[in-house]
Structures are given as structure tokens and as C-alpha cells.
Design an enzyme around this catalytic site. Structure first.
Site, mmCIF file in Angstrom:
data_model
loop_
_atom_site.group_PDB
_atom_site.id
_atom_site.type_symbol
_atom_site.label_atom_id
_atom_site.label_comp_id
_atom_site.label_asym_id
_atom_site.label_seq_id
_atom_site.Cartn_x
_atom_site.Cartn_y
_atom_site.Cartn_z
ATOM 1 N N TYR A 19 15.922 -0.374 -5.870
ATOM 2 C CA TYR A 19 14.561 -0.151 -5.349
ATOM 3 C C TYR A 19 14.587 0.965 -4.298
ATOM 4 C CZ TYR A 19 10.420 -0.709 -2.466
ATOM 5 O OH TYR A 19 9.271 -0.451 -1.751
ATOM 6 N N LYS A 26 12.989 4.974 -4.238
ATOM 7 C CA LYS A 26 12.139 5.587 -3.206
ATOM 8 C C LYS A 26 12.770 6.879 -2.693
ATOM 9 C CE LYS A 26 8.796 2.549 -3.051
ATOM 10 N NZ LYS A 26 7.489 2.903 -3.613
ATOM 11 N N SER A 68 9.232 3.884 2.006
ATOM 12 C CA SER A 68 9.568 2.634 2.677
ATOM 13 C C SER A 68 10.645 2.871 3.724
ATOM 14 C CB SER A 68 10.093 1.654 1.624
ATOM 15 O OG SER A 68 10.723 0.561 2.223
ATOM 16 N N ILE A 87 -1.372 -3.605 -0.798
ATOM 17 C CA ILE A 87 -1.734 -2.542 0.155
ATOM 18 C C ILE A 87 -2.872 -1.693 -0.412
ATOM 19 C CG2 ILE A 87 -0.856 -0.631 1.548
ATOM 20 C CD1 ILE A 87 1.992 -1.833 1.130
#
Ligand code: NAD
Ligand code: WQD
Length: 340
Positions: free
Chosen positions: A148, A152, A124, A12
Site C-alpha cells: 500500500y 503511494k 499518506s 474522505i
């Protein structure tokens, strides 16, 4: 204005560099290349016809970051750097907490020490856990089912706390849905290590013959055809959301949390069909058991992004698949060939 792009050599990040330069921002890319190749930045340089300042370093290392802030006046940071594989995070939670949470902590400390208090963070849709309804709004309950996702969630909280302590910070938390596609040149794109976890790179590698057959994880969900539904968003639209967030930052001081999705969900089989049409290739598949931790359906309500940033996704699933295929067919081994 100069923007520090952490993780700027990644998927990205490299696409966002193009739009930042097109919008007239100066940039400096900072990456430790744990999941990227310098070739991606060389190719961005070719696309843009200019040299991009690139500093190799780790966000967990204060000296590495200080070198950047001493050399350049940084006005804002777009913070992509992080580890992102859900399954790996279950096996190596400490690596994820160290890299993602501790890394962001060090980055914020160094930013503050240099008087740079503007950050756009890559969050996310995973922070919504298994949502009760769709489309998903920013005020929906948050949860995480793996390290994960927890990293975040925790970073979001950390950045909110930072703002409470010092209202001169400007913070944008961008919650991405499922980025796919590639720059229209077909020269940069997603280049996963090993066997891809995500759907699109797996389909693309199957179409090119690197993989024999796609496993469709479950066909008994309560969705249009029983397969999982996601909000796939073109990586260039996602990149554009970052430029719009930076533009907006010049006019506010707060923490903003914004979904970046299209608002439309596609099932695995619908994506497969769109990819076959875009590539002209047949993609063999088999129905496999559900993947642990997967949810049935996830797509964004993108209304807030439109209202506050004037941003909405422009590209549809056919263009996403065409661009993914152009990248994959021009670069069957990703960036590797040109490195060897
Ligand atoms: P990527 O792995 O391609 O890019 C991340 C980049 O960060 C890589 O270039 C890697 O080398 C670098 N990096 C990692 N740890 C670092 C460290 N400690 N110091 C310096 N550089 C480091 O991933 P991406 O898909 O471009 O994702 C970018 C960000 O967006 C990540 O934070 C990811 O969690 C988040 N995100 C990605 C998706 C997705 O599906 N791709 C979805 C939601 C959120
Ligand atoms: C999409 C759909 C699978 C592979 C993940 C992370 C999320 C975010 C984006 C970073 C699902 C199905 C997949 C395959 C399949 N990343 N599938 N066969 O799971 O929505 O999100 O990436 O923040 O945090 O969890 O994306 O591309 O893995 O899966 O059938 O070989 O495709 O079951 O329905 P996901 P995905």
C-alpha cells in the site's frame, strides 16, 4: 469550475464533496463502489439539498472515464479512489498495484487526452516509513514497508515525472495523517467493511457493543504511556485542506507536496480516554502484542500547509471523538441498514 471527485462516495471523498459544494464548486462523483455505498452520496445530497451527478465506473477503465470527460467539462480532479488496507495489501499486492498505480496511470492518460491537467492526489503519511524524528516535515526521507505504502510512493513519483515532462500540469500531493471523525450532522462517516483495522472505528464499534474489547497493540513503545502515538485529524479539516489546495491551484503550476495533520500526537490510551468522555461509554481494552509494521510515533509538522495554503486544522481530539460517536451511535451498522 467543475471538479471530478474519484472515490467521492468513500469516507474522505463524501466529506470533501460537502465542502466543495459549499465553496461553490460543481462536482461529479466517480466511484466503482468497491468500498462504498451509494447511500453516502444520497446523504450528502440531503445535507446539501441538491442532486449530485454520480457516475459509476472504474478508474482502470478508459471508457468509463472517457464517458465522464465527454459528458462534463472537468477543470480539476481530486483523486481519492484507491484501496487502502495495509494488511490486505501485503496479502494481495498485485491488486493494490493494479488498482492504485495502474488506475492512477489510466486516469492521468484520460485527463491529458481531455486537456485537464490539474490533480490533487490522496497520499499518506505512510510514505515517511519509520521517521527518525518527529514532527515530520515534507522534506524527510521517504520509504515504504508494505505494498500500500509503495503504491503511494510510486504514484507520487509518477506524478512528479509527469510534471517534469509537461510543466502545464498542476499537481498537489496531500499527505494525510490519521483521519477520524465525521460530519457534524452524524449522517455520514467512516463505514469499514468487516473488522476495522483502524483505531477509531474499532473503538467506536466497541463502545456500541459490536466488538467486545479493544486490543491495544503494544504498551512498551518509547512514548508518553508506552502506546503508539499518531496525529489524528478531523475529516472535515482534511476536506477543507482539499478545497484550499484547489483554490491555490488557480495561482500556480508545479508539484506541491503538503502534510495535512494537526501537529499534535495522541497515544492510543489518550484517544481511548477522550472517546469514553465524548460517548459516556466505557470501552473495555486489553494490552496485546505490538502489531507488525507499526511505528512508535508519527505526527506532522503542519507549518508548510499553513504557509502555502493558509490552512490549519481547527478541531481538537474531543470534537473528533464526539463526531465519530454521533455517526456511530446514529448508524450502528454504518450505511448498511438503510440499504437493506
Ligand atoms: P475509502 O475506501 O472510503 O474511499 C475510496 C473510494 O474509492 C471508495 O469509495 C471506493 O469504492 C473507491 N474506489 C476504489 N478503487 C476504485 C476504482 N478502481 N475505481 C473507482 N473507484 C474506486 O477510503 P478513504 O479513507 O476515503 O481514502 C481516500 C483516499 O485517501 C485513498 O486513496 C486512501 O489511500 C487515502 N488515504 C486514506 C487514509 C485513511 O486513513 N483513511 C490515510 C491516508 C491516505
Ligand atoms: C493507530 C494506532 C495502532 C487498532 C494506518 C495506515 C496508514 C494510514 C492511516 C492510509 C497505532 C493502534 C490500532 C487497534 C490499536 N492509512 N491500534 N488497536 O497504523 O497509524 O495508520 O491508517 O494511508 O497508512 O497504516 O492507524 O488507526 O491502524 O492505528 O492499538 O485495534 O492505534 O497500533 O498505534 P495507523 P491505525
Amino acid at each position: 469550475m467543475r471538479i471530478l471527485v474519484t472515490g467521492g462516495a468513500g469516507y474522505i471523498g463524501s466529506h470533501t464533496c460537502i465542502l466543495l459544494l459549499e465553496a461553490g464548486y460543481d462536482i461529479v462523483v466517480f466511484d466503482n463502489f468497491c468500498n462504498a455505498s451509494k447511500e453516502s452520496i444520497s446523504r450528502v445530497e440531503k445535507i446539501m439539498g441538491k442532486t449530485i451527478p454520480l457516475m459509476e465506473g472504474d478508474i482502470r477503465n478508459k471508457e468509463d472515464l472517457n464517458r465522464v470527460f465527454e459528458r462534463y467539462t472537468i477543470d480539476a480532479v481530486i483523486h481519492f479512489a484507491g484501496l487502502k488496507a495495509v494488511g490486505e495489501s501485503v496479502e494481495k499486492p498485485l491488486e493494490y498495484y493494479d488498482n492504485n498505480i495502474y488506475g492512477t496511470l489510466v486516469l492521468c492518460q484520460v485527463m491529458a487526452a481531455h486537456g485537464c491537467k490539474s490533480i490533487v492526489f490522496s497520499s499518506s503519511a505512510t510514505v515517511y516509513g519509520d521517521p527518525h524524528t518527529t514532527p515530520i516535515r515534507e522534506d524527510f526521507p521517504l520509504s515504504a514497508t508494505n505494498p500500500y505504502g509503495r503504491s503511494k510512493l510510486f504514484i507520487e513519483e509518477m506524478l512528479r515525472d509527469l510534471y517534469v515532462s509537461d510543466k502545464t500540469w498542476k499537481i498537489v500531493l496531500l499527505r494525510y495523517f490519521n483521519p477520524i471523525g465525521a460530519h457534524e450532522s452524524g449522517t455520514i462517516g467512516e463505514d469499514p467493511n468487516g473488522i476495522p483495522n483502524n483505531l477509531l472505528p474499532f473503538i467506536a464499534q466497541t463502545a456500541i457493543g459490536t466488538r467486545a474489547c479493544l486490543s491495544v497493540f503494544g504498551d512498551d513503545y518509547n512514548t508518553v504511556d508506552g502506546t503508539g502515538v499518531r496525529d489524528y485529524i478531523h475529516v472535515m479539516d482534511l476536506a477543507d485542506g482539499h478545497v484550499k489546495a484547489l483554490d491555490k491551484m488557480n495561482t500556480f503550476s508545479e508539484v506541491m507536496t503538503i502534510n495535512l495533520g494537526t501537529g499534535k500526537g495522541y497515544s492510543v490510551l489518550e484517544v481511548l480516554k477522550a472517546f469514553e468522555a465524548a460517548s459516556g461509554k466505557k470501552v473495555p481494552y486489553t494490552i496485546a502484542p505490538r502489531r507488525a509494521g507499526d511505528i512508535a510515533e508519527c505526527f506532522a509538522d503542519p507549518a508548510y500547509a499553513k504557509a502555502v495554503l493558509g490552512w490549519e486544522a481547527q478541531r481538537g481530539i474531543d470534537e473528533m471523538c464526539k463526531d465519530s460517536w454521533r455517526w456511530q451511535s446514529n448508524n450502528p451498522n454504518g450505511y448498511k441498514e438503510s440499504n437493506s
